[in-house]
Design an enzyme around this catalytic site. Structure first.
Site, PDB file in Angstrom:
ATOM      1  N   CYS A 108      84.173   2.546  66.111  1.00 53.14           N
ATOM      2  CA  CYS A 108      84.350   3.833  65.454  1.00 53.14           C
ATOM      3  C   CYS A 108      85.741   4.298  65.812  1.00 53.14           C
ATOM      4  CB  CYS A 108      83.353   4.862  65.969  1.00 53.14           C
ATOM      5  SG  CYS A 108      81.636   4.483  65.557  1.00 53.14           S
ATOM      6  N   GLY A 142      86.181   2.256  60.955  1.00 51.04           N
ATOM      7  CA  GLY A 142      84.836   2.561  60.473  1.00 51.04           C
ATOM      8  C   GLY A 142      84.880   3.113  59.073  1.00 51.04           C
ATOM      9  N   ASN A 199      83.084   6.683  70.535  1.00 47.73           N
ATOM     10  CA  ASN A 199      83.301   5.297  70.115  1.00 47.73           C
ATOM     11  C   ASN A 199      82.800   4.395  71.229  1.00 47.73           C
ATOM     12  OD1 ASN A 199      86.255   3.169  69.945  1.00 47.73           O
ATOM     13  ND2 ASN A 199      84.226   2.799  69.141  1.00 47.73           N
ATOM     14  N   CYS A 209      88.348  -4.554  75.769  1.00 46.27           N
ATOM     15  CA  CYS A 209      87.773  -5.461  74.757  1.00 46.27           C
ATOM     16  C   CYS A 209      88.856  -6.373  74.186  1.00 46.27           C
ATOM     17  CB  CYS A 209      87.157  -4.626  73.639  1.00 46.27           C
ATOM     18  SG  CYS A 209      86.751  -5.574  72.173  1.00 46.27           S
ATOM     19  N   TYR A 224      91.325  -8.508  66.456  1.00 43.23           N
ATOM     20  CA  TYR A 224      91.009  -8.069  65.102  1.00 43.23           C
ATOM     21  C   TYR A 224      90.966  -6.563  64.901  1.00 43.23           C
ATOM     22  CZ  TYR A 224      88.299  -7.110  60.901  1.00 43.23           C
ATOM     23  OH  TYR A 224      87.879  -6.603  59.716  1.00 43.23           O
ATOM     24  N   SER A 232      94.566  -9.621  57.997  1.00 39.89           N
ATOM     25  CA  SER A 232      94.196  -9.840  59.400  1.00 39.89           C
ATOM     26  C   SER A 232      94.972 -10.992  60.051  1.00 39.89           C
ATOM     27  CB  SER A 232      92.687 -10.069  59.525  1.00 39.89           C
ATOM     28  OG  SER A 232      92.290 -11.137  58.690  1.00 39.89           O
ATOM     29  N   ASP A 265      94.257 -17.286  60.392  1.00 36.47           N
ATOM     30  CA  ASP A 265      93.454 -16.052  60.379  1.00 36.47           C
ATOM     31  C   ASP A 265      93.107 -15.673  61.815  1.00 36.47           C
ATOM     32  OD1 ASP A 265      92.223 -13.840  59.347  1.00 36.47           O
ATOM     33  OD2 ASP A 265      90.605 -14.913  58.339  1.00 36.47           O
ATOM     34  N   ASP A 266      92.571 -14.469  61.970  1.00 36.49           N
ATOM     35  CA  ASP A 266      92.312 -13.960  63.326  1.00 36.49           C
ATOM     36  C   ASP A 266      91.072 -14.590  63.952  1.00 36.49           C
ATOM     37  OD1 ASP A 266      90.935 -12.290  61.274  1.00 36.49           O
ATOM     38  OD2 ASP A 266      90.013 -11.430  63.044  1.00 36.49           O
ATOM     39  N   CYS A 270      78.229  -9.148  70.550  1.00 35.18           N
ATOM     40  CA  CYS A 270      78.840  -8.058  71.318  1.00 35.18           C
ATOM     41  C   CYS A 270      77.810  -6.952  71.459  1.00 35.18           C
ATOM     42  CB  CYS A 270      80.064  -7.518  70.600  1.00 35.18           C
ATOM     43  SG  CYS A 270      80.790  -6.110  71.464  1.00 35.18           S
ATOM     44  N   CYS A 311      87.271  -7.833  78.622  1.00 35.79           N
ATOM     45  CA  CYS A 311      85.898  -8.238  78.295  1.00 35.79           C
ATOM     46  C   CYS A 311      86.001  -9.391  77.319  1.00 35.79           C
ATOM     47  CB  CYS A 311      85.108  -7.093  77.655  1.00 35.79           C
ATOM     48  SG  CYS A 311      83.472  -7.652  77.117  1.00 35.79           S
ATOM     49  N   CYS A 342      82.133 -11.926  73.882  1.00 33.41           N
ATOM     50  CA  CYS A 342      81.857 -12.625  72.618  1.00 33.41           C
ATOM     51  C   CYS A 342      82.388 -14.061  72.627  1.00 33.41           C
ATOM     52  CB  CYS A 342      82.430 -11.836  71.437  1.00 33.41           C
ATOM     53  SG  CYS A 342      84.216 -11.589  71.513  1.00 33.41           S
TER      54      CYS A 342
HETATM   55  P1  AMP Z   1      83.258 -14.464  58.483  1.00 32.78           P
HETATM   56  O1  AMP Z   1      83.657 -15.663  59.279  1.00 32.78           O
HETATM   57  O2  AMP Z   1      82.976 -14.750  57.057  1.00 32.78           O
HETATM   58  O3  AMP Z   1      82.095 -13.753  59.115  1.00 32.78           O
HETATM   59  O4  AMP Z   1      84.465 -13.432  58.452  1.00 32.78           O
HETATM   60  C1  AMP Z   1      85.411 -13.418  59.449  1.00 32.78           C
HETATM   61  C2  AMP Z   1      86.487 -12.442  59.101  1.00 32.78           C
HETATM   62  O5  AMP Z   1      85.954 -11.106  59.096  1.00 32.78           O
HETATM   63  C3  AMP Z   1      87.559 -12.471  60.171  1.00 32.78           C
HETATM   64  O6  AMP Z   1      88.637 -13.269  59.735  1.00 32.78           O
HETATM   65  C4  AMP Z   1      87.972 -11.025  60.336  1.00 32.78           C
HETATM   66  O7  AMP Z   1      89.117 -10.760  59.537  1.00 32.78           O
HETATM   67  C5  AMP Z   1      86.790 -10.242  59.850  1.00 32.78           C
HETATM   68  N1  AMP Z   1      85.961  -9.756  60.976  1.00 32.78           N
HETATM   69  C6  AMP Z   1      85.767 -10.326  62.163  1.00 32.78           C
HETATM   70  N2  AMP Z   1      84.923  -9.584  62.929  1.00 32.78           N
HETATM   71  C7  AMP Z   1      84.597  -8.515  62.219  1.00 32.78           C
HETATM   72  C8  AMP Z   1      83.768  -7.379  62.453  1.00 32.78           C
HETATM   73  N3  AMP Z   1      83.113  -7.238  63.590  1.00 32.78           N
HETATM   74  N4  AMP Z   1      83.681  -6.467  61.475  1.00 32.78           N
HETATM   75  C9  AMP Z   1      84.331  -6.629  60.330  1.00 32.78           C
HETATM   76  N5  AMP Z   1      85.112  -7.677  60.032  1.00 32.78           N
HETATM   77  C10 AMP Z   1      85.259  -8.620  60.953  1.00 32.78           C
END
Ligand code: AMP
Length: 473
Positions: free
Chosen positions: A2, A28, A102, A239, A245, A286, A348-349, A385, A436, A439
């Protein structure tokens, strides 16, 4: 997750809170709300949806006052129902109180049962409500707000960054481990702002002073600014996913610019998993800072191959798998001329369920890409998490069920590499014992039933309060 904000000492404070919430929207999207205090009573407006939707057509001037707090909600504990929309407002013994939180409290149910056994009623299913119960109980017993916040730090287990408005005073505090971010700054006209991320402070043209320390309470009353430290844990538990991300790339989280962390990660991934390719491409937005870092270190040009439709929300919040898959298609359009016959490093992240990566790789291949080397800015996410990030159960986490080669196969990448935990931690620049990594490792800094805990004792210190903005040593 949040986003929270509290502002005091500014005329028409609701406008400033509104802009700050805009800056925190990424934290959020389910609901948003603002509460202000007009010197005699609380004013509020809150609702489901994005900030722009919730306040569409609302006359912000009707939220009167020079002090207020705001919240954007991303649900973790508690369903999507109107009672759970924050800030929570209540009256108690001639005090008008509003609270925004939060984080996620892992002993929510125990504390709720304790209060219910004493005959107290609850009107929401949000863990935030127990913070209000702890506060009012302390006030009922004759304690001050300082006592009430100290008591919160003794009783609450989990993550909490909290802002509270009580009558004309603003309080903010952060859990002993500093799991969720919280920082504060000064506005040019002498006002004060505390917010989840520094981007909210930037949005007002204010100056970031510093982070609220783990275990610290700060407050601004008619007597000015005050800070007090209630705990001093030797090891914190910031965290790690905020860096990966959740936080905006342009935020400073616990003293570190998130963009630069991600860029360093990108550089280190290119050292860990070099590959010959024609272009480095981001999964926007991202993956962008990571891809820039990979390109810089590897010398492979950074080329945008996917264009994001900026008017779509996050696909992750779609309720079903089928809807999420359609959403990815609408959200990202491949540039065929940049992809045809090319070997691409796609950055990607994180991979959570694996749906996004698989869909993106499919559309890139359909657009003509020859090879897709997927590089990920986090290690495998293998565990849920419990401390505020909406992560699915182990069953839904692809990294919990499959090894790297299996994931590569499922997302149909040519090669796949996740950054090592060691390189990730080096990129953040804090010791792993202050992060932390639940995850990623399945080991949590706080006791959680059925999970492995890395014990990090908390010392309760009773620092005298001080009025300088610098943290109490
Ligand atoms: P997926 O592997 O399809 O579940 O999506 C992963 C992507 O969602 C990642 O590359 C992030 O950009 C995004 N993501 C990761 N964690 C979260 C989260 N907790 N809430 C929203 N988006 C997320």
């Amino acid at each position: 997750m949040c986003g929270i904000v509290g502002i005091t000492g500014i005329a028409d404070v609701s406008f400033s809170i509104y802009y700050a919430l805009y800056a925190l929207q990424h934290r959020g999207q389910e609901s948003a709300g603002i509460a202000t205090f007009d010197t005699t009573s609380l004013c509020k407006h809150k609702g489901n949806g994005l900030v722009s939707e919730v306040f569409n057509g609302i006359n912000l001037s009707s939220l009167e006052g020079t002090i207020g707090i705001g919240h954007v909600r991303y649900p973790t504990t508690g369903e999507n129902r109107p009672e759970n929309i924050q800030p929570f407002l209540f009256e108690f013994r001639n005090h008008s109180i509003a609270i925004a939180h939060n984080g996620n409290l892992v002993n929510y149910q125990d504390i709720r049962t304790y209060f219910e056994d004493k005959g107290q009623i609850f009107w929401s299913t949000s863990d935030t409500e127990i913070i209000s119960k702890v506060i009012t109980e302390e006030i009922r017993c004759g304690g001050s707000m300082d006592d009430a916040i100290r008591q919160c730090m003794h009783l609450l287990k989990g993550s909490y960054s909290v802002v509270i408005m009580i009558d004309g005073d603003l309080y903010a505090f952060r859990d002993p481990y500093g799991i969720r971010p919280l920082c504060f700054g000064r506005t040019t006209d002498g006002g004060f702002i505390v917010a989840s991320e520094s981007v909210a402070i930037d949005a007002l043209g204010a100056t970031l002073e510093r982070d609220v320390c783990p275990g610290e309470m700060i407050c601004v009353t008619k007597d000015g600014f005050r800070s007090r430290r209630f705990t001093d844990a030797e090891h914190k538990a910031h965290c790690i996913f905020e860096y990966i991300y959740f936080s905006r790339a342009d935020s400073y989280v616990d003293g570190t610019l998130v963009y630069d962390v991600r860029r360093r990660i990108g550089g280190l991934i290119s050292e860990e998993a070099p590959v010959e390719a024609d272009a480095v491409c981001t999964v926007p937005d991202s993956g962008t800072a990571y891809a820039v870092g990979y390109s810089e270190r590897s010398g492979i040009p950074y080329v945008e191959c996917l264009i994001k439709n900026r008017y779509m929300g996050r696909t992750f919040i779609m309720p079903t798998q089928e809807l999420r898959e359609i959403a990815v298609r609408i959200k990202l359009n491949p540039i065929s001329d940049h992809l045809r016959g090319k070997s691409i490093v796609l950055v990607d992240d994180s991979i959570v369920r694996g749906t996004t990566s698989r869909r993106i790789i499919t559309i890139m291949r359909q657009a003509g890409a020859k090879e897709i080397h997927m590089r990920i800015g986090s290690p495998m996410i293998t565990a849920p998490c419990y401390l505020g990030v909406d992560m699915p159960t182990r069953n839904e986490l692809i990294g919990s069920r499959c090894g790297v080669e299996d994931v590569r196969n499922r997302i149909t990448a040519t090669t796949l590499h996740y950054i090592s935990l060691d390189a990730l931690v080096r990129s953040i620049g804090k010791p792993v014992s202050d992060l932390c990594t639940g995850c990623l490792t399945g080991k949590y800094p706080i006791e959680i039933r059925g999970e492995e805990c890395e014990s990090r004792p908390v010392d309760f210190v009773e620092s005298d309060f001080q009025t300088s903005l610098f943290p109490v040593e």
